[in-house]
Design an enzyme around this catalytic site. Structure first.
Site, PDB file in Angstrom:
ATOM      1  N   GLN A  79      -7.164  -4.449   9.873  1.00  0.00           N
ATOM      2  CA  GLN A  79      -6.827  -3.741  10.352  1.00  0.00           C
ATOM      3  C   GLN A  79      -7.044  -2.816  11.697  1.00  0.00           C
ATOM      4  O   GLN A  79      -6.385  -1.801  11.889  1.00  0.00           O
ATOM      5  CB  GLN A  79      -4.969  -3.876   9.995  1.00  0.00           C
ATOM      6  CG  GLN A  79      -4.829  -4.669   8.749  1.00  0.00           C
ATOM      7  CD  GLN A  79      -3.151  -4.759   8.834  1.00  0.00           C
ATOM      8  OE1 GLN A  79      -2.317  -4.471   8.975  1.00  0.00           O
ATOM      9  NE2 GLN A  79      -3.351  -4.514   7.326  1.00  0.00           N
ATOM     10  N   ARG A  90       2.548 -10.197  10.559  1.00  0.00           N
ATOM     11  CA  ARG A  90       3.820  -9.615  10.718  1.00  0.00           C
ATOM     12  C   ARG A  90       5.251 -10.547  10.289  1.00  0.00           C
ATOM     13  O   ARG A  90       5.986 -10.018   9.996  1.00  0.00           O
ATOM     14  CB  ARG A  90       4.341  -9.266  11.965  1.00  0.00           C
ATOM     15  CG  ARG A  90       3.677  -8.213  12.866  1.00  0.00           C
ATOM     16  CD  ARG A  90       2.706  -6.344  11.968  1.00  0.00           C
ATOM     17  NE  ARG A  90       1.738  -6.701  11.497  1.00  0.00           N
ATOM     18  CZ  ARG A  90       1.883  -6.701   9.938  1.00  0.00           C
ATOM     19  NH1 ARG A  90       2.050  -5.058   9.608  1.00  0.00           N
ATOM     20  NH2 ARG A  90       0.454  -6.357   9.770  1.00  0.00           N
ATOM     21  N   ASP A 116      -3.875   7.692   4.880  1.00  0.00           N
ATOM     22  CA  ASP A 116      -3.405   6.832   4.423  1.00  0.00           C
ATOM     23  C   ASP A 116      -3.702   5.413   5.799  1.00  0.00           C
ATOM     24  O   ASP A 116      -4.566   7.029   6.115  1.00  0.00           O
ATOM     25  CB  ASP A 116      -2.175   6.347   4.753  1.00  0.00           C
ATOM     26  CG  ASP A 116      -0.991   5.084   4.883  1.00  0.00           C
ATOM     27  OD1 ASP A 116      -1.642   4.121   4.831  1.00  0.00           O
ATOM     28  OD2 ASP A 116       0.091   4.972   5.331  1.00  0.00           O
ATOM     29  N   GLU A 117      -3.874   4.336   6.603  1.00  0.00           N
ATOM     30  CA  GLU A 117      -4.142   3.509   7.029  1.00  0.00           C
ATOM     31  C   GLU A 117      -5.668   4.379   7.483  1.00  0.00           C
ATOM     32  O   GLU A 117      -6.603   5.219   8.404  1.00  0.00           O
ATOM     33  CB  GLU A 117      -3.698   4.279   8.097  1.00  0.00           C
ATOM     34  CG  GLU A 117      -1.970   3.571   8.392  1.00  0.00           C
ATOM     35  CD  GLU A 117      -2.087   1.689   8.245  1.00  0.00           C
ATOM     36  OE1 GLU A 117      -3.043   1.139   7.947  1.00  0.00           O
ATOM     37  OE2 GLU A 117      -1.273   2.011   8.419  1.00  0.00           O
ATOM     38  N   LYS A 169       0.836  -1.116   0.202  1.00  0.00           N
ATOM     39  CA  LYS A 169      -0.018   0.072  -0.046  1.00  0.00           C
ATOM     40  C   LYS A 169       0.817   1.335  -0.371  1.00  0.00           C
ATOM     41  O   LYS A 169       0.390   2.076  -0.618  1.00  0.00           O
ATOM     42  CB  LYS A 169      -0.745  -0.312   1.378  1.00  0.00           C
ATOM     43  CG  LYS A 169      -0.128  -0.204   2.335  1.00  0.00           C
ATOM     44  CD  LYS A 169      -1.410   0.319   3.894  1.00  0.00           C
ATOM     45  CE  LYS A 169      -0.107   0.527   5.056  1.00  0.00           C
ATOM     46  NZ  LYS A 169      -0.168   1.663   4.928  1.00  0.00           N
ATOM     47  N   THR A 170       1.805   1.236   0.896  1.00  0.00           N
ATOM     48  CA  THR A 170       2.557   2.204   0.925  1.00  0.00           C
ATOM     49  C   THR A 170       3.877   3.012  -0.498  1.00  0.00           C
ATOM     50  O   THR A 170       3.557   4.097  -1.033  1.00  0.00           O
ATOM     51  CB  THR A 170       3.909   2.452   1.578  1.00  0.00           C
ATOM     52  OG1 THR A 170       3.280   2.143   3.024  1.00  0.00           O
ATOM     53  CG2 THR A 170       4.968   3.493   2.292  1.00  0.00           C
TER      54      THR A 170
END
Length: 666
Positions: free
Chosen positions: A244, A595, A213-214, A30-31
């Site tokens: 998330q 993770r 973002d997020e 995504k980044t």
């Protein structure tokens, strides 16, 4: 665009026909998508950098985004581009529109410690002990855009009722101080844009395309700010993942995801489901767990990586045994796989679980670093000294003025500061300048005003010394003059006071050394050093195991992960079980699983200490939800013969240990 992009990523970058929601699963890049969309807007679509804004949730995420964009744009960040946190954007708006917000441009920003102190002062002795809880409740109301009169009607328990009583006085005190808290940095722009069409259009024209973002972590106020900034054009791309969403406890509202297609019927939803991080076994375990939650949007992660190692679950006798087993297993795994310590993370639900782990890592000489712990500059005693440094460098710094004036107290109470702040606000002056105006005497009692002026004279004298004398000598003189050591020991238990005084002494000595080495006086040190990161020991090249809570680990990834304490009552937490809010805990488990890149070890304890007693524990329901492919490493299996492959790996590890010990000079 690059051939490395998959089809949904390319679509997310190029889509500009309306509002866009990119549902980006863990490890789906995504980044990179956000950074490339910024480059696409500026490099190929003709957007001016000054008209593009990317909003993140942390300064670290903003820095990483800036670095990525710079790499894509020829090595330099385009001038005028906005890449910052929600709150940093709020600061820009409020500073530019201060007059419309009823503030002077040099307003002060108070953090949680400052605001808790204000709440404690207003609360008085009766409620001072619960000041932090009261502050959290007020903060939650402000994040939800609930005003003081509305809060009084919503208060459903004793804490809420007490907070509602304090809320109006808290707001008046902030304005009297010409100060805002963290929540105001969003709430003030929202109210400004709702009430002032000219200001709203000014910022809509300034930020003509937004990337968020997020998005799943936004609260009510942040969502309203997004809607106002995007306006009728609705030119934005929101990137997030409902799986998330783990920050409801700090005000994040997953309803914002549900509301987006309602408020923007033309919303384009693009799913990023290919994971570039984890093995298939890890992803399958994550998918099975999260499938037990109700879904806002259907999404399933997949990967082209190999099937990978099985997910291993180990039961331990108790927390001490768990810590010992994890440290030993981690050390052996490192030797067997010739990996680095920084390739490993140990994750847990609560900070209290770290103590025994740290103890065992130290016992086994394994280096580690803790993420999300208290930084040196968050310590109250260091903040006290930093306030003085800021005041010596800038007498107009109202927040520093207030802290230096009141810690230790110098005969000036909250009522005096409120009266002085109200006068300064009307005159559009700093507190320091207002205190020296002749007219101030009509608003502040003579005796208290004289105490403020004596304090100002003392600060001016220290400022003169700071320009000409060695930094360490000036600071030693300052601490002696304000009797800071005496104050610490009169306000804290002896052991705590000793620790605080030692921290202050270390800080003063460090500043002194920096001054001597660079030939700088205290004013120059304060003006040229970024104090907030001065003692930041986080070294990207440090080879150590990462310890972190599951909340702090979000956004990180590691080749090998140990997730400990996976028990009923701990993960999921007992309070979420009692309140029937297990869904967010399951998302937290999902974050923990995803993770891991190559291996994942889970542990749980058969017995765990709860206060002074030991309680029997059960494995978390999430372990069963991960499916049958998860391998149990129970006591009967631990005594089974090793396979040839495992035997060779263990022998190789032992040989490596012997080689290391026999190397000359070790």
């Amino acid at each position: 665009m690059s051939v490395q992009l998959n089809a949904p990523q390319r679509e997310a970058i190029r889509y500009l026909d309306g509002p866009c929601l990119v549902l980006a699963g863990a490890g789906s890049g995504k980044t990179g998508v956000i950074a490339r969309k910024i480059a696409y807007l500026i490099g190929e679509c003709g957007f001016s950098p000054a008209n593009v804004g990317a909003i993140t949730f942390t300064n670290k995420a903003a820095r990483e985004m800036q670095e990525r964009v710079a790499r894509l744009m020829g090595g330099r960040l385009p001038e005028g581009l906005t890449v910052c946190t929600f709150h940093a954007l709020g600061v820009r708006i409020v500073r530019a529109e201060a007059r419309h917000c009823g503030l002077k441009p040099q307003f002060s920003i108070l953090d949680a410690a400052d605001t808790a102190q204000i709440v404690a002062d207003i609360a008085g002795d009766g409620e001072k002990g619960i000041a932090r809880q009261l502050q959290w409740r007020i903060s939650a109301w402000k994040n939800a855009m609930i005003l003081p009169d509305e809060a009084a009607q919503l208060a459903g328990d004793d804490i809420a009722a007490a907070a509602a009583r304090l809320y109006p006085d808290y707001e008046r005190t902030l304005r009297a101080y010409q100060a805002v808290d963290f929540d105001d940095l969003i709430a003030l722009p929202v109210r400004l844009f709702e009430e002032n069409a000219e200001a709203r259009e000014r910022w809509q024209n300034r930020l003509r395309y937004l990337l968020i973002d997020e998005y799943q972590d936004t609260n009510r106020a942040q969502y309203r700010l997004l809607r106002q900034l995007s306006g009728v054009r609705a030119a934005f791309t929101a990137v997030g993942d409902d799986d998330q969403a783990i920050y409801a406890w700090r005000g994040a509202d997953i309803e914002n995801l549900r509301q987006l297609p309602v408020d923007f019927p033309q919303l384009k939803v693009i799913k990023l489901e290919q994971n570039y991080r984890s093995s298939r076994r890890i992803l399958e375990a994550a998918n099975r767990v999260i499938a037990h939650n109700d879904k806002l949007f259907e999404k399933k992660l997949w990967s082209e990586h190999g099937i990978g190692e099985p997910v291993i679950v180990t039961d331990c006798h108790n927390a001490e045994h768990e810590a010992e087993w994890v440290a030993t297993k981690l050390g052996a795994h490192k030797f067997q796989h010739r990996s680095r310590f920084r390739d490993y993370a140990i994750l847990y639900r609560g900070n209290h679980q770290a103590r025994l782990i740290e103890q065992q890592l130290r016992n086994q000489h394994i280096p580690y670093v803790i993420s999300g712990g208290q930084s040196f500059f968050e310590r109250a005693e260091i903040r006290d000294i930093v306030a003085w440094l800021r005041l010596l460098a800038n007498e107009e710094d109202d927040l520093a003025f207030i802290r230096a004036l009141t810690v230790p107290r110098r005969g000036v109470g909250a009522a005096t500061i409120e009266a002085l702040g109200a006068y300064a606000g009307r005159r559009h002056l700093s507190l320091y300048a207002a205190a020296h105006e002749e007219g101030c005497g009509e608003h502040v009692p003579a005796r208290q005003l004289e105490a403020v002026r004596q304090f100002s004279a003392f600060a001016a004298n220290m400022r003169q010394r700071a320009r000409s004398e060695p930094a360490a000598r000036v600071l030693a003189g300052l601490l002696a003059a304000i009797h800071y050591e005496t104050w610490l020991f009169s306000h804290h238990p002896n052991r705590e006071a000793e620790t605080k005084w030692r921290n202050v002494a270390d800080f003063v000595a460090w500043l002194g050394r920096r001054g001597d080495e660079g030939g700088k006086n205290l004013i120059e040190l304060t003006q040229t050093i970024a104090l907030a990161s001065m003692l930041d020991k986080e070294d990207p090249d440090f080879d150590g195991v990462q310890l972190a809570t599951l909340h702090a680990a979000k956004g990180l990834e590691f080749p090998h992960v140990f997730l400990i304490g996976v028990e009923e009552g701990l993960l999921p937490h007992q309070s979420s079980i009692d309140e029937e809010k297990v869904d967010e805990e399951r998302r937290l488990m999902y974050v923990g699983i995803t993770r891991a890149q190559r291996s994942l070890h889970l542990t749980w304890c058969r017995r765990r200490k709860a206060g002074a007693e030991m309680r029997e524990c059960e494995p978390s329901r999430f372990i069963a939800e991960m499916g049958e492919d998860v391998r149990a490493n129970d006591r009967s299996q631990r005594n089974a013969p090793l396979s040839k492959e495992e035997g060779r790996a263990r022998l190789a590890g032992l040989m490596a240990m012997l080689d290391a010990r026999q190397t000359p000079g070790q």
